[in-house]
Design a protein around this motif. Structure first.
Motif, PDB file in Angstrom:
ATOM      1  N   LEU A   1     -30.406 -80.288  25.537  1.00 53.45           N
ATOM      2  CA  LEU A   1     -30.417 -80.355  27.005  1.00 53.45           C
ATOM      3  C   LEU A   1     -28.995 -80.357  27.557  1.00 53.45           C
ATOM      4  CD1 LEU A   1     -32.181 -80.589  29.545  1.00 53.45           C
ATOM      5  CD2 LEU A   1     -32.045 -83.059  29.288  1.00 53.45           C
ATOM      6  N   ALA A   2     -28.122 -81.138  26.936  1.00 54.59           N
ATOM      7  CA  ALA A   2     -26.726 -81.199  27.383  1.00 54.59           C
ATOM      8  C   ALA A   2     -26.018 -79.867  27.185  1.00 54.59           C
ATOM      9  CB  ALA A   2     -25.983 -82.313  26.646  1.00 54.59           C
ATOM     10  N   LEU A   3     -26.311 -79.189  26.094  1.00 52.04           N
ATOM     11  CA  LEU A   3     -25.663 -77.905  25.810  1.00 52.04           C
ATOM     12  C   LEU A   3     -26.087 -76.819  26.804  1.00 52.04           C
ATOM     13  CD1 LEU A   3     -25.865 -77.890  21.914  1.00 52.04           C
ATOM     14  CD2 LEU A   3     -23.803 -78.154  23.322  1.00 52.04           C
ATOM     15  N   ASP A   4     -27.207 -77.016  27.459  1.00 55.75           N
ATOM     16  CA  ASP A   4     -27.681 -76.048  28.450  1.00 55.75           C
ATOM     17  C   ASP A   4     -27.035 -76.239  29.826  1.00 55.75           C
ATOM     18  OD1 ASP A   4     -29.326 -74.812  26.624  1.00 55.75           O
ATOM     19  OD2 ASP A   4     -31.110 -75.947  27.212  1.00 55.75           O
ATOM     20  N   THR A   5     -26.303 -77.340  30.009  1.00 57.91           N
ATOM     21  CA  THR A   5     -25.727 -77.639  31.329  1.00 57.91           C
ATOM     22  C   THR A   5     -24.254 -78.019  31.223  1.00 57.91           C
ATOM     23  OG1 THR A   5     -26.471 -79.928  31.126  1.00 57.91           O
ATOM     24  CG2 THR A   5     -27.938 -78.420  32.297  1.00 57.91           C
TER      25      THR A   5
END
Length: 193
Positions: free
Chosen positions: A162-166
């Motif tokens: 999730l963090a890598l997507d934002t």
């Protein structure tokens, strides 16, 4: 009961969500006017004013004298204090922070992962601190802070994805490359931070 207005549960939940969004807006900006808040929430100014009034009645929001703007009120401190009193982590970590701040002459924070961000729960200023900004309760992006990266390095796979997507840029030094962030997280793990 015939003249009372009844709200459906969906409307009540939407009002609660909007009121909480106002608290988030004020936490992020420091202060804001009714028009700014209404625009941010995409609601009519009168709706924003009613929501602010409800928060003001609970002392969660207060008006900045003669400026027509609002900021978080002392009711927030009461709620935060009640929560902090029940959490052992800030109390238990504080002596370690004091020791590190003295040893490193730097400000030391402890953060926890909270809904995809890092939330600082305790802080001790080092003697060399240039600024005395209070980070307690502040939420920061996981990929854009040192404490956030440490949390992210040891996070469950779904939180990491999730963090890598934002990977939003906050400063010229913010890592926004997926591969570069993954490499930095590997370094964190290798060092056992």
């Amino acid at each position: 009961m015939g003249n009372e207005k009844s709200q459906t549960p969906a409307v009540q939940v939407q009002s609660v969500d909007r009121a909480l969004a106002i608290l988030d807006i004020l936490a992020a900006r420091g202060e804001a006017g009714v028009t700014e808040i209404a625009t941010e929430l995409d609601v009519h100014k009168s709706t924003a004013f009613r929501l602010i009034g409800a928060l003001e009645n609970r002392r969660l929001v207060e008006q900045v004298a003669e400026r027509g703007k609002y900021r978080l009120g002392f009711g927030i401190v009461r709620l935060a204090g009640a929560t902090t009193a029940r959490l052992d982590l800030p109390r238990e970590s504080h002596p370690v922070c004091e020791r590190l701040a003295l040893e490193l002459d730097e400000t030391v924070n402890v953060a926890i992962m909270d809904s995809g961000q890092a939330t600082n729960i305790t802080q001790v200023y080092g003697t060399a601190a240039v600024t005395t900004r209070n980070w307690i309760g502040q939420r920061t992006p996981l990929h854009a802070t040192s404490s956030g990266k440490v949390l992210l390095a040891w996070a469950p796979e779904e939180d990491l994805e999730l963090a890598l997507d934002t990977l939003e840029r906050y400063t010229p030094n913010t890592i926004t490359s997926r591969s570069r962030l993954l490499a930095e997280l590997d370094t964190i793990r290798d060092h056992g931070w």
